[in-house]
Design a protein around this motif. Structure first.
Motif, PDB file in Angstrom:
ATOM      1  N   ALA A  47      34.846  31.897  44.058  1.00  0.00           N
ATOM      2  CA  ALA A  47      33.829  32.834  44.543  1.00  0.00           C
ATOM      3  C   ALA A  47      34.466  34.008  45.289  1.00  0.00           C
ATOM      4  CB  ALA A  47      32.834  32.104  45.430  1.00  0.00           C
ATOM      5  N   ALA A  48      35.433  33.731  46.158  1.00  0.00           N
ATOM      6  CA  ALA A  48      36.065  34.805  46.926  1.00  0.00           C
ATOM      7  C   ALA A  48      36.873  35.732  46.025  1.00  0.00           C
ATOM      8  CB  ALA A  48      36.955  34.202  48.014  1.00  0.00           C
TER       9      ALA A  48
ATOM     10  N   GLU B 118      36.380  36.229  42.824  1.00  0.00           N
ATOM     11  CA  GLU B 118      35.442  36.964  41.979  1.00  0.00           C
ATOM     12  C   GLU B 118      34.852  38.157  42.716  1.00  0.00           C
ATOM     13  OE1 GLU B 118      31.252  36.164  39.570  1.00  0.00           O
ATOM     14  OE2 GLU B 118      32.482  34.486  40.263  1.00  0.00           O
ATOM     15  N   ALA B 119      34.508  37.980  43.988  1.00  0.00           N
ATOM     16  CA  ALA B 119      33.966  39.087  44.777  1.00  0.00           C
ATOM     17  C   ALA B 119      34.997  40.200  44.934  1.00  0.00           C
ATOM     18  CB  ALA B 119      33.520  38.567  46.142  1.00  0.00           C
TER      19      ALA B 119
ATOM     20  N   SER C 265      35.348  42.061  41.542  1.00  0.00           N
ATOM     21  CA  SER C 265      34.175  42.890  41.286  1.00  0.00           C
ATOM     22  C   SER C 265      34.184  44.140  42.161  1.00  0.00           C
ATOM     23  CB  SER C 265      32.906  42.069  41.535  1.00  0.00           C
ATOM     24  OG  SER C 265      31.750  42.839  41.281  1.00  0.00           O
ATOM     25  N   ALA C 266      34.486  43.976  43.456  1.00  0.00           N
ATOM     26  CA  ALA C 266      34.535  45.131  44.352  1.00  0.00           C
ATOM     27  C   ALA C 266      35.633  46.104  43.939  1.00  0.00           C
ATOM     28  CB  ALA C 266      34.758  44.651  45.787  1.00  0.00           C
TER      29      ALA C 266
ATOM     30  N   GLU D  74      35.238  43.648  33.263  1.00  0.00           N
ATOM     31  CA  GLU D  74      34.158  42.703  33.579  1.00  0.00           C
ATOM     32  C   GLU D  74      33.118  42.794  32.484  1.00  0.00           C
ATOM     33  OE1 GLU D  74      30.816  41.763  37.044  1.00  0.00           O
ATOM     34  OE2 GLU D  74      32.280  43.373  37.324  1.00  0.00           O
TER      35      GLU D  74
END
Length: 403
Positions: free
Chosen positions: A13-14, A16-17, A20-21, A165
């Motif tokens: 999760a970390a 992936e964030a 994405s950012a 992505e």
């Protein structure tokens, strides 16, 4: 020979964030760089760097990421100018061309971002990568792929990789430098006739019928229309889930066809003669209005042929041609492009060309010698002969004779 290998990242999760950012940040900055380039008349990369590099660094991205962002923008404008010069965006003054020239290029938030070996490192044994992000470098990001892709990646990866992505998943597209097999002297040529009813017909007897694929496309088109008409949240979710499904299916079909044709040519020590179909989209007949009866209804007896525009634009003939070309190069199979003009009207036996030879889509009947054959099979033999002529003409010396 350069090919690309795609692997899927499996971040937590970390991670992936952070990924994405990062994509959103660099693409927002790429849009800003594009605006600056447009205002300054799209200068060369070195000049564009003087206008934007310091500001990119001030906005918090690393030196290499800033360089790649500037280069990405300049490459996008180079591609745009090449398309304009080639006429792919219409004639001067056309609405499409004016729209492309009148505003700066915009990058999607999930658009690809290039990485070099300073920003991205691969750990093949552990199947993880270490990658730069705006939140710092993140390590031990797992990736997965097919066994063949992972083997090619390990043995032949060279140069940059792109992070993209797609539908919430992250992929790395790596450039690989694969050695080409030595091209042999062909004993003959396999002619390949491309079409819609039959996707590919080879002079060896192989024929890839398009009925199943065309039926699949019509079913997908009807399903998309049905879901779009509903306009509900569940329908939109289904549309998103099904996006690019048809594209993947067609791509896999083209891979299978190309692999079989190249394998057959390699087995028989033959070359491949492929028809050059450049400009086919511009040669499509415009749709004609159907004839009507006195009552104003369309007359079934005199209806014109079904318009080909939608069918041809969904037909991935260029993709199949590219697959044939690169698979032939990897196997060392000679491939030549031949002029397809009148190949459907020419008799493979006697060479007689006449419009009346093509009785129907499937039937060929020569008015000169009386040969009856399948039209696509006859065309493939014509292309095979033309391939031999092209090969021999290129092999002949053009140097003047020694006195």
């Amino acid at each position: 020979m350069k090919i690309v290998v795609q692997v899927k990242l499996m971040p937590d999760a970390a991670q992936e964030a952070a990924l994405s950012a990062t994509l959103r940040t660099v693409n927002d900055l790429a849009c800003w760089v594009s605006q600056v380039a447009f205002e300054h008349g799209v200068p060369r990369e070195y000049e564009l760097r003087k206008h934007t590099y310091a500001e990119l660094k001030a906005r918090g991205i690393g030196a290499q990421a800033a360089q790649h962002t500037i280069k990405k923008v300049r490459d996008a404008y180079t591609a745009l100018h090449a398309n304009i010069k080639a006429g792919n965006l219409g004639r001067p003054g056309s609405q499409r061309r004016r729209r492309a020239e009148s505003k700066p290029i915009v990058f999607r938030p999930q658009a690809a971002q290039p990485y070099d070996d300073r920003c991205l490192s691969w750990q093949y044994d552990a199947q993880t990568v270490s990658i730069w992000t705006t939140a710092g470098r993140i390590k031990n990001v797992p990736f997965t792929g097919s066994p063949d892709a992972l083997k090619t990646l390990r043995e032949h990866r060279r140069g940059e990789s792109d992070l993209i992505e797609r539908d919430g998943a992250f992929y790395l597209i790596a450039t690989c430098e694969v050695p080409e097999a030595e091209e042999y002297e062909p004993d003959g040529f396999v002619g390949v006739d491309l079409g819609i009813v039959n996707i590919a017909t080879a002079s060896t007897g192989y024929r890839a019928a398009g009925r199943k694929l065309n039926r699949y496309r019509r079913r997908q088109l009807a399903l998309r229309a049905k879901l779009q008409k509903k306009r509900t949240k569940s329908a939109k979710r289904r549309l998103k889930e099904r996006s690019r499904r048809e594209q993947r299916h067609v791509k896999n079909t083209n891979h299978v066809i190309a692999k079989r044709i190249v394998a057959e040519a390699e087995r028989t020590s033959s070359g491949i003669a492929l028809e050059g179909l450049k400009g086919i989209r511009q040669r499509v007949r415009p749709a004609r209005r159907p004839a009507t009866t006195l009552s104003g209804r369309p007359s079934a007896a005199v209806l014109p042929p079904k318009p080909q525009r939608a069918t041809l634009h969904s037909w991935a003939f260029a993709q199949l041609g590219r697959f044939l070309e690169y698979k032939a190069r990897r196997a060392g199979v000679p491939l030549v492009l031949v002029d397809p003009a009148y190949s459907g009207r020419e008799c493979a036996e006697c060479g007689h060309i006449e419009k009346g030879n093509r009785v129907s889509q499937a039937l060929f009947l020569c008015r000169g010698c009386g040969v009856v054959a399948h039209a696509d099979r006859n065309a493939s033999h014509v292309l095979a002969r033309r391939g031999e002529d092209v090969w021999n003409a290129g092999r002949e010396s053009r140097a003047p004779a020694t006195p």
